[in-house]
Scaffold this motif. Structure first.
Motif, mmCIF file in Angstrom:
data_model
loop_
_atom_site.group_PDB
_atom_site.id
_atom_site.type_symbol
_atom_site.label_atom_id
_atom_site.label_comp_id
_atom_site.label_asym_id
_atom_site.label_seq_id
_atom_site.Cartn_x
_atom_site.Cartn_y
_atom_site.Cartn_z
ATOM 1 N N SER A 1 -4.883 -6.416 -1.892
ATOM 2 C CA SER A 1 -5.067 -6.947 -3.243
ATOM 3 C C SER A 1 -4.314 -6.063 -4.238
ATOM 4 C CB SER A 1 -6.551 -7.013 -3.597
ATOM 5 O OG SER A 1 -7.122 -5.721 -3.554
ATOM 6 N N ARG A 2 -4.131 -6.555 -5.451
ATOM 7 C CA ARG A 2 -3.366 -5.838 -6.466
ATOM 8 C C ARG A 2 -4.013 -4.485 -6.764
ATOM 9 N NH1 ARG A 2 0.651 -7.423 -9.589
ATOM 10 N NH2 ARG A 2 0.384 -9.564 -8.864
ATOM 11 N N VAL A 3 -3.174 -3.457 -6.835
ATOM 12 C CA VAL A 3 -3.628 -2.083 -7.061
ATOM 13 C C VAL A 3 -3.282 -1.656 -8.472
ATOM 14 C CG1 VAL A 3 -3.222 0.332 -6.418
ATOM 15 C CG2 VAL A 3 -3.520 -1.399 -4.645
ATOM 16 N N ARG A 4 -4.234 -1.004 -9.139
ATOM 17 C CA ARG A 4 -4.000 -0.508 -10.502
ATOM 18 C C ARG A 4 -3.635 0.964 -10.415
ATOM 19 N NH1 ARG A 4 -8.672 -2.800 -14.400
ATOM 20 N NH2 ARG A 4 -6.972 -2.566 -15.899
ATOM 21 N N LEU A 5 -2.347 1.255 -10.604
ATOM 22 C CA LEU A 5 -1.866 2.623 -10.575
ATOM 23 C C LEU A 5 -2.176 3.311 -11.902
ATOM 24 C CD1 LEU A 5 1.665 1.908 -9.040
ATOM 25 C CD2 LEU A 5 -0.438 2.456 -7.820
ATOM 26 N N GLY A 6 -1.946 4.608 -11.965
ATOM 27 C CA GLY A 6 -2.138 5.319 -13.219
ATOM 28 C C GLY A 6 -1.188 4.813 -14.289
ATOM 29 N N GLY A 7 -1.574 4.999 -15.550
ATOM 30 C CA GLY A 7 -0.726 4.573 -16.658
ATOM 31 C C GLY A 7 -0.770 3.084 -16.929
#
Length: 316
Positions: free
Chosen positions: A46-52
């Motif tokens: 599933s979609r990953v939320r990276l930093g920033g």
């Protein structure tokens, strides 16, 4: 080592992810380089939320990691947080399969949480080394090195040290020329000697400050490294007693006068080996060692290889 897996999940540092993507990216226009196959994997695709605030949709699920030659875990924005069970399970499964695992910067906290670092000699960013040791007492944390590993598990220090580790892994698997070519394309050094201690802040005055007696001493020494300097001579230049000079120098630079002098001599020797055709004996004299025989042990202690080996690898 051509198939490399990168495990991403919520909270991964963008810089570390970018480093992995850049180092092991496919380069069809460079046939002389290994044909890397980089696989970006997530715990559940599933979609990953990276930093920033950035997002990335993994190309593969965690099972693909089990077919890789190496798996790299980027650093995380919140090293003290808890990782999702599926992230830790993916790391454990890779390690159980016998696949080497590497972490960049705070990714060491993820490996430690998964139990991969117990009893191992590891590193992470120097600002977080004490916290890693506190949270995981069975881990032997070394805050001074840029990276370390035993072939099964690798860890690196903060930010740019992740590049150092990635290039080292390429160098180990594919040779110096491959690592140097990747480094040249990234406009970075193929090898950085020394450890994290050189990056820990210390109040070093600018060398151009002629009102600072310690800056005057350092400038004089750097202009005449061939001189057999003693602490007494340096103290005299600074117009101080030896005891006061040694104390103030250590306070200002974080190291003793003679250790600093040795460091400058080796650094200059490295530069001359890279940039000139001078004989090693002549370099040794110019840097204050007197002979190649005296230069060699000091050079090996700091750089890890002998001067002639260093020149063969890094001569420009």
């Amino acid at each position: 080592m051509q198939t490399v897996g990168c495990l991403i999940f919520d909270g991964v540092r963008v810089f570390d992810y970018a480093v992995i993507s850049e180092v092991w990216s496919a380069r069809p226009s460079r046939p002389e380089l290994p044909a890397f196959d980089l696989r970006i994997c997530g715990p559940d695709e599933s979609r990953v939320r990276l930093g920033g605030g950035l997002e990335r949709l993994p190309d593969h699920g965690p099972d693909v990691l089990l077919d890789c030659d190496l798996v790299v875990v980027p650093g995380v924005e919140d090293p003290q947080g808890c990782r999702a069970p599926e992230v830790l399970d993916a790391v454990r499964a890779v390690h159980a399969r016998g696949i080497p695992v590497a972490s960049l910067c705070t990714g060491a906290f993820v490996l430690a949480e998964a139990g991969l670092l117990d009893g191992r000699h590891v590193t992470t960013h120097w600002m977080l080394a004490a916290e890693l040791a506190r949270r995981h007492p069975a881990v032997q944390v070394d805050p001074d090195v840029l990276f370390t590993g035993d072939g099964e598990v690798w860890t690196s220090a903060g930010v740019a040290a992740g590049i150092d580790l990635c290039l080292h892994l390429i160098r180990s698997a594919h040779g110096q020329q491959a690592a140097a070519a990747v480094a040249r394309e990234m406009v970075t050094a193929p090898f950085r000697a020394g450890g994290q201690a050189q990056f820990i802040p210390s109040p070093v005055p600018e060398e151009s400050d002629r009102d600072d007696p310690l800056a005057v001493v350092r400038s004089a020494v750097l202009a005449s490294l061939e001189t057999p300097w003693t602490v007494g001579q340096l103290a005299k230049l600074a117009m101080m007693s030896e005891r006061s000079f040694a104390r103030r120098f250590t306070e200002a630079t974080g190291t003793s006068p003679l250790r600093w002098l040795l460091e400058q001599r080796v650094l200059t020797a490295q530069r001359l080996l890279e940039e000139t055709d001078l004989l090693v004996d002549e370099i040794a004299v110019r840097c204050g060692f007197g002979s190649a025989v005296s230069l060699r042990p000091a050079f090996v202690r700091r750089v890890g290889v002998a001067p002639r080996e260093y020149r063969r690898a890094f001569r420009r």
